[in-house]
Scaffold this active site. Structure first.
Site, PDB file in Angstrom:
ATOM      1  CG  HIS A  11     -96.462 -37.456 -33.350  1.00 50.53           C
ATOM      2  ND1 HIS A  11     -95.175 -37.314 -33.822  1.00 50.53           N
ATOM      3  CD2 HIS A  11     -96.883 -36.197 -33.068  1.00 50.53           C
ATOM      4  CE1 HIS A  11     -94.847 -36.037 -33.830  1.00 50.53           C
ATOM      5  NE2 HIS A  11     -95.876 -35.334 -33.365  1.00 50.53           N
ATOM      6  CD  GLU A  13     -95.375 -42.721 -35.737  1.00 54.24           C
ATOM      7  OE1 GLU A  13     -94.662 -42.640 -36.746  1.00 54.24           O
ATOM      8  OE2 GLU A  13     -96.081 -41.772 -35.338  1.00 54.24           O
ATOM      9  CB  CYS A  41     -90.688 -37.453 -35.131  1.00 56.73           C
ATOM     10  SG  CYS A  41     -91.703 -37.711 -33.659  1.00 56.73           S
ATOM     11  CB  CYS A  44     -92.734 -41.475 -32.988  1.00 56.84           C
ATOM     12  SG  CYS A  44     -94.163 -40.372 -33.018  1.00 56.84           S
TER      13      CYS A  44
END
Length: 113
Positions: A11, A13, A41, A44
């Site tokens: 992801h 992040e 999420c 993250c």
């Protein structure tokens, strides 16, 4: 990057945190801020919390990601993570609809199922 690297942890992040830690040669990023297109999420947010970032700024609510097919379980996790809303991290939701518009404009361009 998830699709590019065939890595479910890639992801934005997490990648940003990895690169910042490498560049600064630190695991604590307490003087840094992170900007995300959407509410992070749980994975993250965990990375954000563990890296001790001082501030999170995001543009879209999790519902914008749901609207284009992101996993509902992850979205439910965002709503259910108590530490997300009770952390010492400064969390700012930008008062802009552009992030939601980006999610709507990309609907159907990715296979998220």
């Amino acid at each position: 990057m998830v699709f590019k690297y065939k890595d479910p942890t890639a992801h934005a992040e997490v990648i940003a945190i990895r690169e910042a830690c490498k560049k600064l040669n630190e695991i604590k990023l307490s003087e840094c801020e992170i900007y995300a297109s959407c509410e992070p999420c749980p994975m993250c947010f965990g990375a954000i919390h563990l890296s001790r970032l001082k501030r999170l700024v995001y543009g879209a609510k999790v519902e914008a990601a749901l609207a284009i097919g992101f996993n509902r379980i992850l979205a439910d996790g965002v709503r259910g993570v108590g530490c997300y809303h009770n952390s010492n991290l400064e969390i700012t939701k930008l008062d802009l609809s552009i992030a939601e518009q980006v999610f709507q404009n990309t609907k159907g361009k990715f296979s998220l199922s």
